[in-house]
Enzyme design. Structure first.
Site, short mmCIF file in Angstrom:
data_model
loop_
_atom_site.label_atom_id
_atom_site.label_comp_id
_atom_site.label_asym_id
_atom_site.label_seq_id
_atom_site.Cartn_x
_atom_site.Cartn_y
_atom_site.Cartn_z
N GLY A 79 13.42 -0.87 -14.72
CA GLY A 79 12.80 0.31 -13.68
C GLY A 79 13.50 1.51 -13.28
O GLY A 79 13.23 2.38 -13.02
N SER A 80 14.02 1.51 -12.25
CA SER A 80 14.79 2.34 -11.62
C SER A 80 15.43 2.96 -12.67
O SER A 80 15.79 4.72 -12.27
CB SER A 80 16.22 2.41 -10.53
OG SER A 80 14.92 1.77 -9.23
N GLY A 97 0.00 -12.67 18.97
CA GLY A 97 0.09 -13.27 18.09
C GLY A 97 -1.27 -12.98 16.87
O GLY A 97 -1.38 -13.52 16.35
N GLU A 108 7.25 4.18 -7.56
CA GLU A 108 7.48 5.78 -7.61
C GLU A 108 9.12 6.07 -7.40
O GLU A 108 8.48 7.61 -6.85
CB GLU A 108 6.23 5.80 -7.29
CG GLU A 108 5.58 6.52 -7.80
CD GLU A 108 4.06 7.32 -7.68
OE1 GLU A 108 3.94 8.67 -7.97
OE2 GLU A 108 3.11 7.36 -8.21
N GLN A 117 3.69 -6.56 16.16
CA GLN A 117 4.10 -7.09 17.07
C GLN A 117 3.84 -7.07 18.76
O GLN A 117 3.56 -7.37 19.21
CB GLN A 117 5.89 -6.26 17.55
CG GLN A 117 7.00 -6.71 18.22
CD GLN A 117 7.46 -8.69 18.20
OE1 GLN A 117 6.92 -8.91 16.80
NE2 GLN A 117 8.04 -8.94 19.03
N LEU A 131 5.73 3.78 -17.26
CA LEU A 131 6.85 4.10 -17.65
C LEU A 131 7.77 2.77 -17.73
O LEU A 131 8.99 2.44 -18.19
CB LEU A 131 7.71 5.14 -16.32
CG LEU A 131 9.41 5.18 -15.91
CD1 LEU A 131 10.08 5.76 -17.95
CD2 LEU A 131 9.06 6.13 -14.89
N SER A 132 7.77 2.04 -16.32
CA SER A 132 8.97 0.24 -15.87
C SER A 132 8.73 -0.38 -17.16
O SER A 132 7.85 -0.78 -17.84
CB SER A 132 7.95 -0.02 -14.88
OG SER A 132 8.45 0.97 -13.59
N THR A 182 -0.27 -0.31 -12.29
CA THR A 182 -1.68 -0.24 -11.38
C THR A 182 -2.06 0.62 -12.39
O THR A 182 -2.21 1.19 -13.36
CB THR A 182 -0.77 1.02 -10.02
OG1 THR A 182 0.36 0.47 -9.80
CG2 THR A 182 -1.95 1.35 -9.12
N ARG A 220 -6.44 -4.61 25.11
CA ARG A 220 -5.72 -6.71 25.88
C ARG A 220 -4.93 -6.44 26.62
O ARG A 220 -4.13 -5.79 26.96
CB ARG A 220 -4.62 -6.59 25.03
CG ARG A 220 -3.26 -7.98 24.55
CD ARG A 220 -4.59 -9.26 25.03
NE ARG A 220 -3.78 -10.24 24.59
CZ ARG A 220 -3.66 -11.62 25.41
NH1 ARG A 220 -5.63 -11.63 24.85
NH2 ARG A 220 -2.73 -12.56 24.30
#
Length: 389
Positions: free
Chosen positions: A141-142, A350, A373, A346, A135-136, A168, A278
């Site tokens: 796109g939209s 690290g 989509e 987060q 489609l795109s 895809t 941890r």
């Protein structure tokens, strides 16, 4: 003591034994066959050919297709359960599965002729080949009504010309559903959907995109130059293409919502596990209130997203209007995926920035769920229109 089943608008959210069996099978497949080698596939942007073959053997590539056409004959709830479990580990594999199930197989089974189903759907549902939904475009796109790809009516066939972007399964697919403009004066009513097989003269696979996330799925541009497509390969009546695309995308949004849910849940599970392994300041980091609050909010938002996804799937299974529910599920689940994966990084500190801990990949994978989509902005438009319809 028993609890009453959760019920919203008459929808029962209890899972059957069959549902739980599908969920367990998908979880086992993801953990034992998708997880090994996933970092390497992501680094190399390598299509998971062997894993997709196994998904076909397990019935994951044609889950909702009738057994009459080689499918598993399962419901949408089963599909989203499998999508969630597979997406927890490998969003590249799940988007390959999603496009084949939600867009290509669904569109053919719902709107195709018997001949089209026998010729193409059986091959897609069994995994003999996989499909792509085209489609795109570079400038569409939209705004899906602005199709520059044309399908010129030549009597017994169409002459297809144009370029499709961000497709895809672009290189790995054998069957493509291509949306093209036949009569521009009719605007969206002049658009058709054509079934085009790989290898048709004039059909060329263009460049592969080097993506931030879902790197192991193959995303290509597709080029069509004077491609001759027989009239019998048109889906629906003349001018049905735009309605076909929008109807198919409504169901596709449930699949992507389930993918986003899985990405978020996968990141949460990794973060919860890491928080109990941890140590910092003499105790597990889970025992620090700052981490507890992050995990509590993650669990709550993921559960809310899960209920939205299940609701949309139930509505579809019960043949009720699910347009708004699908848009809400995709909008919320994709936002949760982006937020939860960032929080998981987060919590890992690290280590979250290191590929072997997986959460950085999930964060990169999450972003696309807010875009493909139907972007989050498009979902808000869909929801708003449904509010006053």
């Amino acid at each position: 003591m028993t609890t009453a089943p959760l019920d919203l608008q008459g929808l029962n959210f209890n899972l059957s034994e069959e549902h739980r069996a599908v969920q367990e099978a998908a979880r086992d497949f993801a953990q034992t066959e998708l997880l090994p080698g996933i970092v390497e596939r992501d680094n190399e942007a390598r299509f998971p050919a062997e894993q997709v073959k196994r998904m076909s053997e397990l019935g994951f590539m044609g889950m909702m297709v009738s057994p009459d056409y080689g499918g598993s004959g399962l419901d949408t709830v089963s599909y989203v359960l499998a999508m969630e479990e597979i997406s927890k580990v490998d969003a590249s594999a799940s988007v390959i599965m999603s496009v084949n199930n939600s867009l290509v197989c669904y569109g053919l089974e719902a709107f195709g002729t018997e001949e089209q189903k026998q010729t193409y759907l059986t091959r897609l549902a069994t995994g003999e080949t996989i499909g792509a939904f085209c489609l795109s475009e570079p400038e569409a796109g939209s705004d899906a009504t602005s199709q520059a790809t044309t399908a010129e009516d030549k009597g017994d066939h169409y002459l297809l010309n144009g370029t499709k972007n961000w497709i895809t399964n672009g290189n790995s697919s054998g069957i493509c559903l291509v949306i093209a403009q036949t009569d521009r004066t009719k605007q969206h009513r002049g658009i058709n959907c054509l079934i085009v097989e790989k290898g048709t003269p004039g059909f060329v696979v263009g460049k592969k995109e080097d993506k931030m996330g879902i790197r192991a799925s193959d995303t290509h541009s597709l080029l069509f130059t004077d491609v001759k497509v027989p009239k019998k390969n048109r889906i629906g009546d003349d001018g049905f293409g735009f309605r076909f695309a929008m109807s198919t995308l409504n169901g596709g949004r449930i699949g992507i919502a389930a993918q986003a849910l899985g990405i978020a849940a996968g990141a949460y599970e990794l973060a919860l596990k890491y928080s109990q392994e941890r140590k910092a300041f003499g105790k597990q980091i889970f025992d620090h209130q700052a981490i507890q609050f992050k995990l509590a909010e993650m669990a709550t938002k993921i559960e809310a997203a899960r209920l939205l996804v299940y609701k949309a799937a139930r509505l579809k299974d019960e043949h009720k209007d699910y347009v708004q529910a699908a848009a809400m599920a995709k909008l919320f689940a994709s936002d949760v995926a982006m937020w939860a994966t960032t929080e998981a990084v987060q919590i890992h500190g690290g280590y979250g920035y290191v590929k072997e801990f997986h959460v950085e990949r999930l964060m990169r994978d999450a972003k696309i769920t807010q875009i493909y989509e139907g972007t989050s902005e498009i979902q808000k438009l869909v929801i708003a229109r449904e509010l006053i319809r």
